[in-house]
Design a protein around this motif. Structure first.
Motif, PDB file in Angstrom:
ATOM      1  N   GLY A 196       0.830  -1.205   0.000  1.00  0.00           N
ATOM      2  CA  GLY A 196       0.000   0.000   0.000  1.00  0.00           C
ATOM      3  C   GLY A 196       0.857   1.244   0.000  1.00  0.00           C
ATOM      4  N   VAL A 197       0.247   2.348   0.366  1.00  0.00           N
ATOM      5  CA  VAL A 197       0.919   3.638   0.325  1.00  0.00           C
ATOM      6  C   VAL A 197       0.939   4.262   1.711  1.00  0.00           C
ATOM      7  CG1 VAL A 197       0.877   5.975  -0.635  1.00  0.00           C
ATOM      8  CG2 VAL A 197       0.238   4.030  -2.069  1.00  0.00           C
ATOM      9  N   LEU A 198       2.108   4.738   2.114  1.00  0.00           N
ATOM     10  CA  LEU A 198       2.247   5.493   3.351  1.00  0.00           C
ATOM     11  C   LEU A 198       2.274   6.972   2.987  1.00  0.00           C
ATOM     12  CD1 LEU A 198       2.787   5.546   6.439  1.00  0.00           C
ATOM     13  CD2 LEU A 198       5.238   5.563   5.876  1.00  0.00           C
ATOM     14  N   PRO A 199       1.175   7.713   3.234  1.00  0.00           N
ATOM     15  CA  PRO A 199       1.140   9.135   2.853  1.00  0.00           C
ATOM     16  C   PRO A 199       2.182   9.940   3.637  1.00  0.00           C
ATOM     17  CG  PRO A 199      -1.070   8.299   3.270  1.00  0.00           C
ATOM     18  CD  PRO A 199      -0.117   7.260   3.769  1.00  0.00           C
ATOM     19  N   LEU A 200       2.794  10.893   2.968  1.00  0.00           N
ATOM     20  CA  LEU A 200       3.756  11.793   3.591  1.00  0.00           C
ATOM     21  C   LEU A 200       3.359  13.229   3.285  1.00  0.00           C
ATOM     22  CD1 LEU A 200       7.142  10.084   2.591  1.00  0.00           C
ATOM     23  CD2 LEU A 200       5.888   9.820   4.731  1.00  0.00           C
ATOM     24  N   ALA A 201       3.630  14.124   4.216  1.00  0.00           N
ATOM     25  CA  ALA A 201       3.305  15.533   3.995  1.00  0.00           C
ATOM     26  C   ALA A 201       4.052  16.385   5.004  1.00  0.00           C
ATOM     27  CB  ALA A 201       1.793  15.765   4.131  1.00  0.00           C
ATOM     28  N   VAL A 202       4.225  17.646   4.673  1.00  0.00           N
ATOM     29  CA  VAL A 202       4.766  18.618   5.619  1.00  0.00           C
ATOM     30  C   VAL A 202       3.620  19.111   6.490  1.00  0.00           C
ATOM     31  CG1 VAL A 202       5.854  20.872   5.879  1.00  0.00           C
ATOM     32  CG2 VAL A 202       6.598  19.341   4.050  1.00  0.00           C
ATOM     33  N   THR A 203       3.760  18.938   7.786  1.00  0.00           N
ATOM     34  CA  THR A 203       2.757  19.448   8.719  1.00  0.00           C
ATOM     35  C   THR A 203       3.439  20.320   9.762  1.00  0.00           C
ATOM     36  OG1 THR A 203       2.932  17.481  10.129  1.00  0.00           O
ATOM     37  CG2 THR A 203       1.247  17.450   8.404  1.00  0.00           C
ATOM     38  N   ALA A 204       2.656  21.096  10.461  1.00  0.00           N
ATOM     39  CA  ALA A 204       3.205  22.016  11.455  1.00  0.00           C
ATOM     40  C   ALA A 204       3.039  21.458  12.856  1.00  0.00           C
ATOM     41  CB  ALA A 204       2.496  23.374  11.345  1.00  0.00           C
ATOM     42  N   GLY A 205       4.073  21.649  13.674  1.00  0.00           N
ATOM     43  CA  GLY A 205       3.956  21.340  15.093  1.00  0.00           C
ATOM     44  C   GLY A 205       3.404  22.550  15.835  1.00  0.00           C
ATOM     45  N   ALA A 206       3.385  22.451  17.164  1.00  0.00           N
ATOM     46  CA  ALA A 206       2.917  23.583  17.972  1.00  0.00           C
ATOM     47  C   ALA A 206       3.925  24.723  17.882  1.00  0.00           C
ATOM     48  CB  ALA A 206       2.737  23.145  19.421  1.00  0.00           C
ATOM     49  N   PRO A 207       3.476  25.966  17.664  1.00  0.00           N
ATOM     50  CA  PRO A 207       4.400  27.100  17.601  1.00  0.00           C
ATOM     51  C   PRO A 207       5.196  27.235  18.900  1.00  0.00           C
ATOM     52  CG  PRO A 207       2.233  27.727  16.773  1.00  0.00           C
ATOM     53  CD  PRO A 207       2.088  26.376  17.402  1.00  0.00           C
ATOM     54  N   LEU A 208       6.507  27.434  18.770  1.00  0.00           N
ATOM     55  CA  LEU A 208       7.394  27.561  19.920  1.00  0.00           C
ATOM     56  C   LEU A 208       7.811  29.018  20.063  1.00  0.00           C
ATOM     57  CD1 LEU A 208       9.671  24.454  19.213  1.00  0.00           C
ATOM     58  CD2 LEU A 208       7.693  24.591  20.739  1.00  0.00           C
ATOM     59  N   PRO A 209       7.483  29.662  21.183  1.00  0.00           N
ATOM     60  CA  PRO A 209       7.816  31.087  21.339  1.00  0.00           C
ATOM     61  C   PRO A 209       9.316  31.302  21.467  1.00  0.00           C
ATOM     62  CG  PRO A 209       6.970  30.196  23.400  1.00  0.00           C
ATOM     63  CD  PRO A 209       6.800  29.121  22.371  1.00  0.00           C
ATOM     64  N   GLY A 210       9.802  32.425  20.908  1.00  0.00           N
ATOM     65  CA  GLY A 210      11.191  32.792  21.059  1.00  0.00           C
ATOM     66  C   GLY A 210      11.458  33.348  22.443  1.00  0.00           C
ATOM     67  N   ASP A 211      12.736  33.528  22.765  1.00  0.00           N
ATOM     68  CA  ASP A 211      13.114  33.998  24.099  1.00  0.00           C
ATOM     69  C   ASP A 211      12.569  35.386  24.409  1.00  0.00           C
ATOM     70  OD1 ASP A 211      14.495  31.670  24.475  1.00  0.00           O
ATOM     71  OD2 ASP A 211      16.437  32.494  23.884  1.00  0.00           O
ATOM     72  N   ILE A 212      12.307  36.193  23.379  1.00  0.00           N
ATOM     73  CA  ILE A 212      11.884  37.571  23.621  1.00  0.00           C
ATOM     74  C   ILE A 212      10.397  37.768  23.324  1.00  0.00           C
ATOM     75  CG2 ILE A 212      14.185  38.511  23.188  1.00  0.00           C
ATOM     76  CD1 ILE A 212      13.282  39.268  20.390  1.00  0.00           C
ATOM     77  N   SER A 213       9.674  36.675  23.132  1.00  0.00           N
ATOM     78  CA  SER A 213       8.255  36.818  22.801  1.00  0.00           C
ATOM     79  C   SER A 213       7.405  37.241  23.981  1.00  0.00           C
ATOM     80  CB  SER A 213       7.712  35.489  22.239  1.00  0.00           C
ATOM     81  OG  SER A 213       8.266  35.223  20.969  1.00  0.00           O
ATOM     82  N   GLY A 214       7.865  36.959  25.185  1.00  0.00           N
ATOM     83  CA  GLY A 214       7.081  37.310  26.357  1.00  0.00           C
ATOM     84  C   GLY A 214       5.740  36.603  26.353  1.00  0.00           C
ATOM     85  N   ASP A 215       4.700  37.348  26.654  1.00  0.00           N
ATOM     86  CA  ASP A 215       3.353  36.785  26.710  1.00  0.00           C
ATOM     87  C   ASP A 215       2.552  37.069  25.444  1.00  0.00           C
ATOM     88  OD1 ASP A 215       3.798  35.828  29.303  1.00  0.00           O
ATOM     89  OD2 ASP A 215       3.212  37.747  30.190  1.00  0.00           O
ATOM     90  N   ALA A 216       3.220  37.492  24.372  1.00  0.00           N
ATOM     91  CA  ALA A 216       2.505  37.803  23.138  1.00  0.00           C
ATOM     92  C   ALA A 216       1.828  36.551  22.596  1.00  0.00           C
ATOM     93  CB  ALA A 216       3.470  38.366  22.097  1.00  0.00           C
ATOM     94  N   PRO A 217       0.569  36.660  22.198  1.00  0.00           N
ATOM     95  CA  PRO A 217      -0.117  35.494  21.643  1.00  0.00           C
ATOM     96  C   PRO A 217       0.432  35.159  20.261  1.00  0.00           C
ATOM     97  CG  PRO A 217      -1.481  37.445  21.417  1.00  0.00           C
ATOM     98  CD  PRO A 217      -0.281  37.865  22.232  1.00  0.00           C
ATOM     99  N   VAL A 218       0.219  33.920  19.843  1.00  0.00           N
ATOM    100  CA  VAL A 218       0.645  33.497  18.510  1.00  0.00           C
ATOM    101  C   VAL A 218      -0.164  34.269  17.477  1.00  0.00           C
ATOM    102  CG1 VAL A 218       0.832  31.551  16.907  1.00  0.00           C
ATOM    103  CG2 VAL A 218       1.259  31.206  19.355  1.00  0.00           C
ATOM    104  N   ASP A 219       0.526  34.872  16.531  1.00  0.00           N
ATOM    105  CA  ASP A 219      -0.155  35.706  15.546  1.00  0.00           C
ATOM    106  C   ASP A 219      -0.997  34.871  14.592  1.00  0.00           C
ATOM    107  OD1 ASP A 219       0.763  38.286  16.337  1.00  0.00           O
ATOM    108  OD2 ASP A 219       2.719  37.829  15.479  1.00  0.00           O
ATOM    109  N   GLU A 220      -1.978  35.536  13.990  1.00  0.00           N
ATOM    110  CA  GLU A 220      -2.919  34.869  13.097  1.00  0.00           C
ATOM    111  C   GLU A 220      -2.222  34.229  11.906  1.00  0.00           C
ATOM    112  OE1 GLU A 220      -6.062  33.305  11.069  1.00  0.00           O
ATOM    113  OE2 GLU A 220      -5.923  33.951  13.174  1.00  0.00           O
ATOM    114  N   SER A 221      -1.185  34.877  11.351  1.00  0.00           N
ATOM    115  CA  SER A 221      -0.511  34.314  10.178  1.00  0.00           C
ATOM    116  C   SER A 221       0.130  32.969  10.503  1.00  0.00           C
ATOM    117  CB  SER A 221       0.551  35.288   9.661  1.00  0.00           C
ATOM    118  OG  SER A 221       1.619  35.425  10.584  1.00  0.00           O
ATOM    119  N   VAL A 222       0.654  32.836  11.718  1.00  0.00           N
ATOM    120  CA  VAL A 222       1.285  31.575  12.132  1.00  0.00           C
ATOM    121  C   VAL A 222       0.233  30.488  12.253  1.00  0.00           C
ATOM    122  CG1 VAL A 222       2.723  30.446  13.869  1.00  0.00           C
ATOM    123  CG2 VAL A 222       3.064  32.875  13.352  1.00  0.00           C
ATOM    124  N   ARG A 223      -0.869  30.812  12.922  1.00  0.00           N
ATOM    125  CA  ARG A 223      -1.935  29.817  13.094  1.00  0.00           C
ATOM    126  C   ARG A 223      -2.563  29.446  11.752  1.00  0.00           C
ATOM    127  NH1 ARG A 223      -5.887  32.093  15.531  1.00  0.00           N
ATOM    128  NH2 ARG A 223      -5.069  34.167  15.998  1.00  0.00           N
TER     129      ARG A 223
END
Length: 249
Positions: A196-223
């Motif tokens: 059979g076929v094992l499908p492969l694809a690029v998927t996204a993991g959970a966004p990881l905040p940078g050291d200087i992101s503070g409490d800023a929410p994940v932006d809409e473009s990332v989500r």
């Protein structure tokens, strides 16, 4: 983004023949297939010759239009060798490949892969200084849709430090495999072995905040990009399942 017809005219001596020689039925002449492959592209592998030796380098890429039709935009540094050579134009071959699945047959000989690949050949030239900022934004729009509206403008220093090559899409070749296991009907393989076929694809993991992101929410473009990648992955799996589904008698 619309492209010209595929493949290029065999009589055009400026580029090599782009006709597929093996498994010719896998070559697509539909510009929409080229559009789709390039729309999902993140990296283009670019081949060229330097000092008599062939080199292939990966470039972050995007598809844009700087006023003369759609082009493949290759992002790099002003200090990069290809960008220094590209003022007068450099003959290149750029390849984008998406591996959509590994095909597990009952022998390694019959095993294969599902893929979509595009090869674009032509003369890559450095984007003129007056269009460089727009070219950089178009690469960003391709890789990170919507991000332009969330971040500050580029500074003049940042623009001077980066550069973009443009490669016309006039000469391109597309090859696609989207099928199940290609074993012969009368094969003598052991059918106790799964195939059979094992499908492969690029998927996204959970966004990881940078050291200087503070409490800023994940932006809409990332989500939104994460959701788009997941949607594309599901669509690929559905396409594979559809071609493997037995046809009703």
């Amino acid at each position: 983004m619309r492209t010209t017809s595929l493949p290029s005219d065999p009589a055009d001596s400026a580029v090599p023949s782009l006709a597929v020689r093996r498994l010719r039925d896998r070559q697509s002449h539909d510009p929409a297939d080229l559009d789709a492959i390039l729309a999902e592209a993140i990296v283009a592998h670019v081949g060229f010759v330097r000092d008599g030796h062939p080199l292939v380098l990966p470039f972050l890429c995007g598809v844009g239009d700087l006023g003369a039709g759609p082009v493949l935009l290759l992002h790099g540094s002003t200090g990069g060798g290809l960008f220094l050579d590209g003022a007068a134009g450099v003959p290149v071959s750029a390849t984008v490949t998406h591996v959509d699945g590994l095909v597990f047959a009952r022998s390694t000989f019959d095993s294969s892969a599902n893929y979509r690949s595009a090869v674009v050949v032509g003369n890559a030239t450095v984007v003129p200084d007056d269009l460089r900022t727009e070219a950089l934004w178009q690469v960003a729009d391709h890789l990170m849709p919507g991000r332009r509206d969330e971040v500050r403008e580029m500074t003049a220093k940042e623009v001077r430090a980066t550069q973009v090559l443009q490669l016309p899409l006039e000469h391109a070749s597309v090859k696609i495999r989207a099928a199940g296991v290609g074993e012969a009907v009368d094969d003598a393989e052991d059918h106790a072995v799964w195939a059979g076929v094992l499908p492969l694809a690029v998927t996204a993991g959970a966004p990881l905040p940078g050291d200087i992101s503070g409490d800023a929410p994940v932006d809409e473009s990332v989500r939104a990009l994460a959701a788009r990648l997941d949607d594309l992955a599901r669509a690929r799996e559905a396409r594979i399942a559809a071609v493997m589904r037995p046809t009703p008698a």
